[in-house]
Design a protein around this motif. Structure first.
Motif, short mmCIF file in Angstrom:
data_model
loop_
_atom_site.label_atom_id
_atom_site.label_comp_id
_atom_site.label_asym_id
_atom_site.label_seq_id
_atom_site.Cartn_x
_atom_site.Cartn_y
_atom_site.Cartn_z
N LYS A 59 -1.13 -2.45 9.33
CA LYS A 59 -1.47 -1.34 8.44
C LYS A 59 -2.91 -1.46 7.96
CE LYS A 59 -0.11 0.65 3.98
NZ LYS A 59 0.84 0.53 2.82
N GLU A 60 -3.31 -2.70 7.60
CA GLU A 60 -4.67 -2.92 7.12
C GLU A 60 -5.68 -2.72 8.25
OE1 GLU A 60 -7.75 -3.56 4.57
OE2 GLU A 60 -5.63 -3.08 4.19
N GLU A 64 -8.75 -0.16 8.13
CA GLU A 64 -10.14 -0.59 8.31
C GLU A 64 -10.79 0.16 9.47
OE1 GLU A 64 -10.52 -4.77 8.71
OE2 GLU A 64 -9.88 -5.20 6.65
N GLY A 65 -10.02 0.33 10.54
CA GLY A 65 -10.58 1.06 11.68
C GLY A 65 -10.91 2.50 11.32
N GLY A 119 4.00 -6.03 1.65
CA GLY A 119 2.67 -5.52 1.95
C GLY A 119 2.48 -4.07 1.57
N ASP A 120 3.43 -3.50 0.82
CA ASP A 120 3.32 -2.10 0.40
C ASP A 120 2.40 -1.93 -0.81
OD1 ASP A 120 5.08 -1.39 2.40
OD2 ASP A 120 6.84 -1.47 1.11
N LEU A 121 2.15 -3.02 -1.55
CA LEU A 121 1.26 -3.00 -2.70
C LEU A 121 0.14 -4.01 -2.50
CD1 LEU A 121 3.65 -2.91 -5.81
CD2 LEU A 121 2.39 -1.00 -4.82
#
Length: 281
Positions: A59-60, A64-65, A119-121
């Motif tokens: 997700k990150e 970033e992309g 990893g939702d927050l």
């Protein structure tokens, strides 16, 4: 299994086969099975933590992309308890940043911690402080908790009182499970009684309004106290026991936070460290 298959929109046999292939590939079972019941075993729980982190990294990476391609704003997911100061500090932060979007999620410590682990927050403004493996927590500030009593109450007009003075009164309180409710129940226990809760609500910003309506007394954090007059209710400092809560900031330990999240974290530390909240008397 049936509910999971329905959610994934596949047949239950297909789901069972997919799980079997995954377990065969991993070389160990993920579930304990008993008849028609199935639940994650210890290996499955350990594997799930890593899977959630892998999805969080994907997700990150997508974020970033997209950011480098200039097609999306920097997005920060901020979990928090109800804080009356929220519009102030978020407005102050967004006024000095560009290309940033903050998504705010409200909830109690348990639900927000789970979302951090998934990893939702990115960050969570919590109370009480979260102390568990895998989480990094710092204290931001202490917040006093006051006693609100309606007009006509025997303590109305006073500036302070012992909590035991309202031992027999009906209380307006937050619903079970919230950190503030747990803290207030503990204050009452220290004062020698269990509160007689007449009304439970989810939003602490409504506590004072319901006290003003004459429903009962309430313990209200300083940031939630609004200007009032004696014709509506009185706000008293509690002298015994000391009533206060600690507001903290939590994130997942060992996770490399994006620069935008690090900037917000630093801002919140500075903001709450410098801010002073006063109750209107």
């Amino acid at each position: 299994m049936t509910k999971a298959a329905d959610e994934l929109r596949i047949s239950q046999p297909s789901l069972s086969q997919s799980i079997a292939r995954l377990e065969d590939e991993l070389g160990f079972p993920l579930f304990d099975r008993s008849g028609r019941n199935i639940r994650l075993n210890e290996s499955g729980k350990a594997f799930l933590v890593r899977v959630n982190k892998a999805f969080a990294e994907l997700k990150e990476g997508k974020r970033e992309g997209a950011l480098k391609a200039g097609v999306v704003k920097q997005s920060i997911s901020l979990g928090m308890i109800h804080l009356e100061a929220m519009p102030d500090f978020l407005g102050a932060y967004l006024s000095q940043t560009d290309n940033t979007q903050i998504k705010v999620h409200y909830g109690c410590n348990n639900s927000m911690t789970t979302q951090l682990e998934r990893g939702d927050l990115d960050l969570f403004l919590c109370s009480p402080l979260i102390r568990q493996p895998g989480m990094e927590t710092i204290a931001l500030r202490e917040e006093e908790i006051f006693l609100a009593v309606p007009a006509g109450h025997r303590l109305a007009g006073q500036r302070e009182a012992k909590l035991a003075d309202v031992a027999g009164d009906p209380f307006v309180a937050l619903e079970d499970g919230s950190g503030l409710r747990q803290a207030c129940d503990e204050f009452c226990r220290l004062a020698g009684f269990s509160p007689d809760v007449a009304l439970e609500i989810a939003d602490p910003s409504r506590l004072q309004m319901l006290v003003e309506a004459g429903i009962g007394v309430a313990l209200i954090p300083a940031m939630q106290v609004k200007s009032t007059d004696a014709a509506r209710c009185s706000i008293l400092r509690v002298t015994d026991p000391v009533c206060a809560r600690t507001i903290g900031l939590t994130w997942e330990k060992g996770t490399l936070l994006p620069e935008s999240v690090q900037q917000l974290r630093s801002f919140l530390i500075d903001y709450f460290g410098a801010a002073e909240y006063r109750t209107a008397n």
